[in-house]
Structure formats: C-alpha cells, structure tokens
Design a protein around this motif. Structure first.
Motif, short mmCIF file in Angstrom:
data_model
loop_
_atom_site.label_atom_id
_atom_site.label_comp_id
_atom_site.label_asym_id
_atom_site.label_seq_id
_atom_site.Cartn_x
_atom_site.Cartn_y
_atom_site.Cartn_z
N GLU A 150 106.79 0.60 -37.93
CA GLU A 150 107.62 1.26 -38.99
C GLU A 150 107.60 2.96 -39.34
OE1 GLU A 150 105.71 -2.86 -41.95
OE2 GLU A 150 105.06 -0.57 -41.90
N ALA A 151 108.76 3.47 -38.89
CA ALA A 151 108.68 4.59 -38.24
C ALA A 151 107.30 5.02 -37.19
CB ALA A 151 109.17 5.49 -38.96
N PHE A 152 106.84 4.46 -36.85
CA PHE A 152 105.86 4.59 -35.88
C PHE A 152 104.99 6.31 -36.14
CE2 PHE A 152 104.40 5.93 -31.49
CZ PHE A 152 104.53 4.66 -30.61
N GLY A 153 104.71 6.12 -37.22
CA GLY A 153 104.00 7.63 -37.76
C GLY A 153 104.51 8.56 -37.69
N SER A 154 106.24 8.84 -37.73
CA SER A 154 106.53 9.87 -38.19
C SER A 154 106.74 9.94 -39.52
CB SER A 154 107.59 9.98 -37.13
OG SER A 154 109.06 8.87 -37.30
N LEU A 155 106.60 9.33 -39.96
CA LEU A 155 106.79 9.27 -41.75
C LEU A 155 105.68 8.59 -42.30
CD1 LEU A 155 110.77 7.56 -42.44
CD2 LEU A 155 110.43 9.88 -42.49
N PRO A 156 105.78 9.69 -43.61
CA PRO A 156 104.33 9.09 -44.50
C PRO A 156 104.03 7.50 -44.53
CG PRO A 156 105.04 10.61 -45.79
CD PRO A 156 105.84 10.77 -44.20
N ASN A 157 103.03 6.60 -44.83
CA ASN A 157 103.24 5.62 -44.78
C ASN A 157 102.11 4.82 -45.24
OD1 ASN A 157 104.02 2.31 -44.54
ND2 ASN A 157 103.79 2.45 -42.16
N ASP A 158 102.30 4.93 -46.29
CA ASP A 158 100.43 4.70 -46.69
C ASP A 158 100.27 3.26 -46.94
OD1 ASP A 158 97.91 4.22 -48.52
OD2 ASP A 158 98.83 5.63 -49.72
N THR A 200 97.89 19.42 -55.79
CA THR A 200 98.16 19.15 -54.62
C THR A 200 98.02 17.69 -54.36
OG1 THR A 200 98.53 21.73 -54.23
CG2 THR A 200 97.84 19.58 -52.48
N VAL A 201 97.04 17.38 -54.79
CA VAL A 201 96.31 15.68 -54.23
C VAL A 201 97.02 14.76 -55.64
CG1 VAL A 201 94.20 14.25 -54.92
CG2 VAL A 201 93.74 16.39 -53.48
N GLY A 202 97.54 14.87 -56.09
CA GLY A 202 98.72 14.88 -56.98
C GLY A 202 99.70 14.63 -56.66
N ALA A 203 100.56 15.38 -55.92
CA ALA A 203 101.79 15.40 -55.47
C ALA A 203 101.32 14.62 -54.33
CB ALA A 203 101.93 16.88 -54.48
N ILE A 204 100.64 14.71 -53.36
CA ILE A 204 100.62 13.86 -52.03
C ILE A 204 99.65 12.63 -52.06
CG2 ILE A 204 98.67 12.91 -49.81
CD1 ILE A 204 98.35 16.68 -49.57
N GLY A 205 99.06 11.75 -53.26
CA GLY A 205 99.14 10.76 -54.03
C GLY A 205 100.51 10.09 -54.63
N GLN A 206 101.48 10.94 -55.27
CA GLN A 206 102.85 10.37 -54.99
C GLN A 206 103.30 9.80 -54.18
OE1 GLN A 206 104.73 12.90 -57.98
NE2 GLN A 206 106.08 11.45 -58.84
N ALA A 207 103.21 10.72 -53.34
CA ALA A 207 104.11 10.91 -52.11
C ALA A 207 104.13 9.79 -51.87
CB ALA A 207 104.26 12.13 -51.64
#
Length: 131
Positions: A10-18, A103-110
C-alpha cells in the motif's frame, strides 16, 4: 496479535495511510473471540520476516511520520480498543506536528481520506481503470 505500520503493498509508507480505524476493527473483532490476548506486535517498517532484523525497530531518524501514526495508534488501541481512531490521530498530530487546532484538523482530515487514496485504483496503474 500482529499489526503492520508500513504496508509494503500500500505505497510502502510513501503516502499517508491511516490504519487506525482498520486496526481498531481488527483488534475488537479478534478480542471478541480471543479475550485472553496478552499483547500486540507491530512491524514498524516492514511486515513479515523479510529483512526482520533492524527493519523491525522503531525509527528515530528520518521522515518516518507517515507511518509513525500507525505505530502510535496500535499502542493506543491496544491500551483502549474502544478509543476513537479520529481522536487518536488528532492526539498524534498535536504531539508530532503542532498544537494549532487548524493544523491538527487539517492533518486529521488528510489522514481520514488516506485509506481511500491508497487503496483505490489509480489511473495509469497496471490493472486499473480503462481510459
């Protein structure tokens, strides 16, 4: 119970993957039928025994934040399987990047959108969509 923070397929950690919501679901389902689980194991860099030596250690140098969330989430969810994954992500973003609520909200949304971005077919990818 074993988890993986950085999935190689799954992109090997190169993309966000929550993986927090997925890990919570797996943990809760497993505990429902195996209530005597005594702990969890989390592959921090790779999954399975391939390069299992130093690759299983927790990273401290470099840009590891994209899969650090999953390491943090597994620990929090092992402690409290009923924890809200969105709150776990918010707590991690606060501790890792900024105390600024925007910032926390934007990261959470992403991060909330990340699973779909990693797992859906991409145009131009072999075996993907036509056209």
């Amino acid at each position: 119970m074993e988890f993986q923070a950085r999935r190689e397929f799954e992109a090997f950690g190169s993309l966000p993957n929550d993986l927090g919501p997925l890990h919570r679901q797996a943990l809760r389902e497993f505990l429902a039928v195996n209530p005597k689980v005594e702990g969890v194991w989390n592959w921090t860099q790779d999954g399975g025994p391939l390069r299992a030596g130093p690759m299983s250690l927790y990273l401290r140098i470099g840009f590891w934040q994209l899969y650090d969330l999953n390491t943090y989430a597994v620990a929090r969810l092992a402690w409290d399987p009923d924890a809200d994954p969105a709150q776990v992500t918010a707590d991690w973003a606060y501790r890792t990047f900024s105390a600024d609520p925007a910032t926390v909200g934007a990261i959470g949304q992403a991060m909330a959108l990340s699973r779909q971005a990693v797992t859906r077919p991409w145009p131009g990818r072999p075996g993907c969509c036509s056209g």
